[in-house]
Scaffold this active site. Sequence first.
Site, PDB file in Angstrom:
ATOM      1  N   GLY A  30      32.626 -18.316  -8.710  1.00  0.00           N
ATOM      2  CA  GLY A  30      31.205 -17.676  -9.081  1.00  0.00           C
ATOM      3  C   GLY A  30      31.391 -17.588  -7.851  1.00  0.00           C
ATOM      4  N   ALA A  86      27.697 -24.630  -7.361  1.00  0.00           N
ATOM      5  CA  ALA A  86      27.058 -24.518  -7.759  1.00  0.00           C
ATOM      6  C   ALA A  86      25.076 -24.016  -8.516  1.00  0.00           C
ATOM      7  CB  ALA A  86      26.274 -26.223  -7.435  1.00  0.00           C
ATOM      8  N   LYS A  97      25.967 -26.427 -13.618  1.00  0.00           N
ATOM      9  CA  LYS A  97      26.705 -25.785 -13.188  1.00  0.00           C
ATOM     10  C   LYS A  97      26.908 -24.359 -14.615  1.00  0.00           C
ATOM     11  CE  LYS A  97      30.998 -26.092 -11.252  1.00  0.00           C
ATOM     12  NZ  LYS A  97      30.505 -24.680 -10.700  1.00  0.00           N
ATOM     13  N   GLU A 106      35.439 -25.149 -15.538  1.00  0.00           N
ATOM     14  CA  GLU A 106      35.320 -26.023 -14.409  1.00  0.00           C
ATOM     15  C   GLU A 106      34.819 -27.721 -14.701  1.00  0.00           C
ATOM     16  OE1 GLU A 106      32.334 -22.542 -12.430  1.00  0.00           O
ATOM     17  OE2 GLU A 106      31.871 -23.827 -13.321  1.00  0.00           O
TER      18      GLU A 106
END
Length: 231
Positions: A30, A86, A97, A106
């Site tokens: 991310g 997050a 998440k 993850e």
Amino acid sequence: MADAAELKTAAARAAADEIRDGMRVGIGTGSTAEAFVRVLAERVSGGLSIVGVATSERTEALCRACSVPTVPLDECPELDVTVDGADEIGPGLALIKGGGGALLREKIVASASKRMIVIADGTKVVEMLGAFPLPIEVNGFGVFATYLQIRKVAASLGLSGDITVRKAGEGPFITDGGHLILDASFRRIPDPEALSRALLDVPGVVQHGLFIGLASEAIVAGSGGLSRIKP
């Protein structure tokens, strides 16, 4: 007031300061985790020696581009720390998440780590999880049957809202593991633990984006500076 990118970088720098020579480091997925990769790359170029384990092909590619050394998790199955972002940070460091689509890997990497440090900007801290749609990774086989079972689970817990198949262009989004993602817009999740258990009882559910009891600390960057949240 700092913009979102600056806040993410500030949190990433604070997390990178926790990394020491010889550490085995899980690296999340991310935009905030990407900020961490770039900061970590600066430290590696300055002589820091670590071994990274990426949580997605996207993160793996960025690590290669930034010369951050990585190995597969099976070559380094016990990690010292994972640093990841997050989508929401709730009470007790319960998380949502999976906005980046890598929730399964993850969670596997976080579970293999002694510590999980969450990095985020202040907008991610909430009083109750659920405003961000909950990603639920599902098997492609029987996806409609799985969807109906998830609906029943949600109703049994007093939850409602749209549940949609995540798209990537004209077709469905496919995870690195070859699965689909259903995004559940419950809006409010009063009992994340109960929902977590109930979802995992649905045979077609591979995993979900509720991370409960995994985060050791959150480093949150806001306009007033950094704060640290612990369970």
